[in-house]
Design a protein around this motif. Structure first.
Motif, PDB file in Angstrom:
ATOM      1  N   ILE A 129      -7.804   2.217  -0.078  1.00  0.00           N
ATOM      2  CA  ILE A 129      -6.645   1.929   0.251  1.00  0.00           C
ATOM      3  C   ILE A 129      -5.904   2.081  -1.036  1.00  0.00           C
ATOM      4  N   ALA A 130      -6.429   1.405  -1.985  1.00  0.00           N
ATOM      5  CA  ALA A 130      -6.337   1.530  -3.782  1.00  0.00           C
ATOM      6  C   ALA A 130      -5.811   2.993  -3.934  1.00  0.00           C
ATOM      7  N   SER A 131      -7.021   3.813  -3.486  1.00  0.00           N
ATOM      8  CA  SER A 131      -5.935   4.869  -4.142  1.00  0.00           C
ATOM      9  C   SER A 131      -5.426   5.144  -3.295  1.00  0.00           C
ATOM     10  N   TYR A 132      -5.176   5.125  -2.311  1.00  0.00           N
ATOM     11  CA  TYR A 132      -3.596   5.299  -1.825  1.00  0.00           C
ATOM     12  C   TYR A 132      -2.386   4.925  -2.400  1.00  0.00           C
ATOM     13  N   GLY A 133      -2.774   3.823  -2.697  1.00  0.00           N
ATOM     14  CA  GLY A 133      -1.140   3.080  -3.308  1.00  0.00           C
ATOM     15  C   GLY A 133      -1.694   3.583  -5.378  1.00  0.00           C
ATOM     16  N   LEU A 134      -2.191   4.378  -5.254  1.00  0.00           N
ATOM     17  CA  LEU A 134      -2.322   4.989  -6.652  1.00  0.00           C
ATOM     18  C   LEU A 134      -1.399   5.931  -6.613  1.00  0.00           C
ATOM     19  N   PHE A 135      -1.962   7.184  -5.739  1.00  0.00           N
ATOM     20  CA  PHE A 135      -1.459   7.973  -5.667  1.00  0.00           C
ATOM     21  C   PHE A 135       0.437   8.600  -4.807  1.00  0.00           C
ATOM     22  N   ALA A 136       0.403   7.427  -4.141  1.00  0.00           N
ATOM     23  CA  ALA A 136       1.819   6.578  -3.552  1.00  0.00           C
ATOM     24  C   ALA A 136       2.569   6.254  -5.333  1.00  0.00           C
ATOM     25  N   PHE A 214      -9.778  16.035   5.106  1.00  0.00           N
ATOM     26  CA  PHE A 214      -8.734  16.120   4.589  1.00  0.00           C
ATOM     27  C   PHE A 214      -8.896  15.613   3.087  1.00  0.00           C
ATOM     28  N   SER A 215      -9.811  13.803   3.776  1.00  0.00           N
ATOM     29  CA  SER A 215      -9.868  13.373   2.478  1.00  0.00           C
ATOM     30  C   SER A 215     -10.637  14.435   1.357  1.00  0.00           C
ATOM     31  N   ILE A 216     -11.816  15.041   1.649  1.00  0.00           N
ATOM     32  CA  ILE A 216     -12.554  16.404   1.284  1.00  0.00           C
ATOM     33  C   ILE A 216     -11.000  17.268   0.385  1.00  0.00           C
ATOM     34  N   LEU A 217     -10.216  17.790   1.255  1.00  0.00           N
ATOM     35  CA  LEU A 217      -9.484  19.326   0.910  1.00  0.00           C
ATOM     36  C   LEU A 217      -8.441  18.145  -0.882  1.00  0.00           C
ATOM     37  N   ALA A 253      -5.819  12.691   6.298  1.00  0.00           N
ATOM     38  CA  ALA A 253      -7.020  12.107   6.135  1.00  0.00           C
ATOM     39  C   ALA A 253      -6.994  10.669   7.156  1.00  0.00           C
ATOM     40  N   TYR A 254      -6.705   9.150   6.548  1.00  0.00           N
ATOM     41  CA  TYR A 254      -7.163   8.257   7.886  1.00  0.00           C
ATOM     42  C   TYR A 254      -5.474   8.081   8.061  1.00  0.00           C
ATOM     43  N   VAL A 255      -4.595   8.093   7.452  1.00  0.00           N
ATOM     44  CA  VAL A 255      -3.207   7.500   8.388  1.00  0.00           C
ATOM     45  C   VAL A 255      -2.736   8.564   9.386  1.00  0.00           C
ATOM     46  N   GLY A 256      -2.448   9.642   8.903  1.00  0.00           N
ATOM     47  CA  GLY A 256      -3.062  11.117  10.032  1.00  0.00           C
ATOM     48  C   GLY A 256      -3.556  11.435  11.085  1.00  0.00           C
ATOM     49  N   SER A 257      -4.555  10.459  10.446  1.00  0.00           N
ATOM     50  CA  SER A 257      -5.854  10.543  11.594  1.00  0.00           C
ATOM     51  C   SER A 257      -5.506   9.569  12.855  1.00  0.00           C
ATOM     52  N   ARG A 258      -5.707   7.979  12.501  1.00  0.00           N
ATOM     53  CA  ARG A 258      -5.418   7.221  13.187  1.00  0.00           C
ATOM     54  C   ARG A 258      -4.676   7.122  13.919  1.00  0.00           C
ATOM     55  N   PHE A 259      -2.883   7.461  13.999  1.00  0.00           N
ATOM     56  CA  PHE A 259      -1.955   7.805  13.859  1.00  0.00           C
ATOM     57  C   PHE A 259      -1.623   8.682  15.045  1.00  0.00           C
TER      58      PHE A 259
END
Length: 269
Positions: A129-136, A214-217, A253-259
């Motif tokens: 989640i921290a990586s999500y925040g930094l990329f956002a 998707f994470s690896i991509l 990767a995560y948000v999309g798949s869980r959505f």
């Protein structure tokens, strides 16, 4: 963010956060900068209380909506720090609106129960989640950078309050740190998958599911971006396109798949 089932306290705090964020979002044109920052700070503090209250729940839950709420809070945290260094930094109303929406989403989509096979699982999720925040935050700065560059070409006032080169440096600092955290998250998933998630029956290494692919991509896209910038001096539109592409893949990767699982398919694994 790890949330319990929607409790009355969670609901009350979440609504209070949304209201605090709504004020600067709705009255951006009529509100002074100090007042807007004060309302954002109030919303940020209440948002932190929501996150902290979620950690105390007896039945913690996790999903795409809690992940987005935590990401929004992290972006607002970084914006708060930067706004003290650059008081004229814009997009207060947009960030306030984002925070208000993100904090309410977990009330409707609280996610699945988090069964931690290892006490290290929350740390693993926190890194992701921290990586999500930094990329956002990097995407936000890239958008500001692109807008400022366009306005300079049109001989208009950029009104970012931040020099263009400073925006560019900030953007790639966020990308670099986010890439390091994403790398740590992927390495932990590779080496400690069974420790983190329990026996999978597939042996050590990744489970080659939607999230992993998707994470690896996204990791490869960010690696190419950083290599291109270091070796070939990539900047401007080319660099921004790679950043947007990598961030989009990471979001899927995560948000999309869980959505898809939670909203479209109505499943909470």
């Amino acid at each position: 963010m790890i949330l319990p089932s929607a409790s009355p306290i969670t609901e009350i705090l979440s609504v209070a956060v949304a209201l605090a964020y709504t004020v600067p979002a709705a009255a951006a044109a009529r509100m002074s900068a100090p007042a807007a920052r004060a309302w954002l700070m109030l919303g940020w503090l209440l948002h932190a209380l929501v996150l902290g209250w979620g950690l105390l729940g007896d039945t913690p839950r996790f999903g795409f909506a809690p992940a987005l709420s935590m990401t929004a809070w992290l972006v607002l945290t970084m914006y708060g720090v930067e706004s003290h260094l650059f008081p004229q930094l814009p997009v207060r109303w947009a960030l306030a609106a984002l925070g208000g929406i993100a904090v309410l989403l977990p009330l409707a989509f609280p996610g699945a129960h988090l069964h931690a096979a290892s006490p290290w699982l929350p740390l693993h999720l926190a890194l992701g989640i921290a990586s999500y925040g930094l990329f956002a935050a990097a995407v936000l700065h890239a958008w500001l950078m692109t807008r400022a560059e366009r306005q300079i070409r049109l001989a208009a006032d950029a009104r970012t309050g931040v020099p263009l080169l400073t925006l560019e440096r900030l953007t790639f600092r966020f990308v670099t740190v986010g890439f390091i955290l994403l790398s740590a998250t992927l390495l932990a998933g590779w080496f400690f998958a069974e420790t983190l998630y329990g026996p999978t029956g597939t042996g050590p290494g990744w489970q080659w599911d939607h999230k992993t692919v998707f994470s690896i991509l996204s990791w490869l896209t960010f690696a190419v971006l950083l290599l291109g910038r270091a070796r070939f001096g990539w900047r401007g539109r080319k660099a921004v396109r790679f950043l947007y592409a990598g961030s989009g893949l990471l979001l899927l990767a995560y948000v999309g798949s869980r959505f898809v699982l939670e909203v479209i398919l109505g499943r909470t694994p």
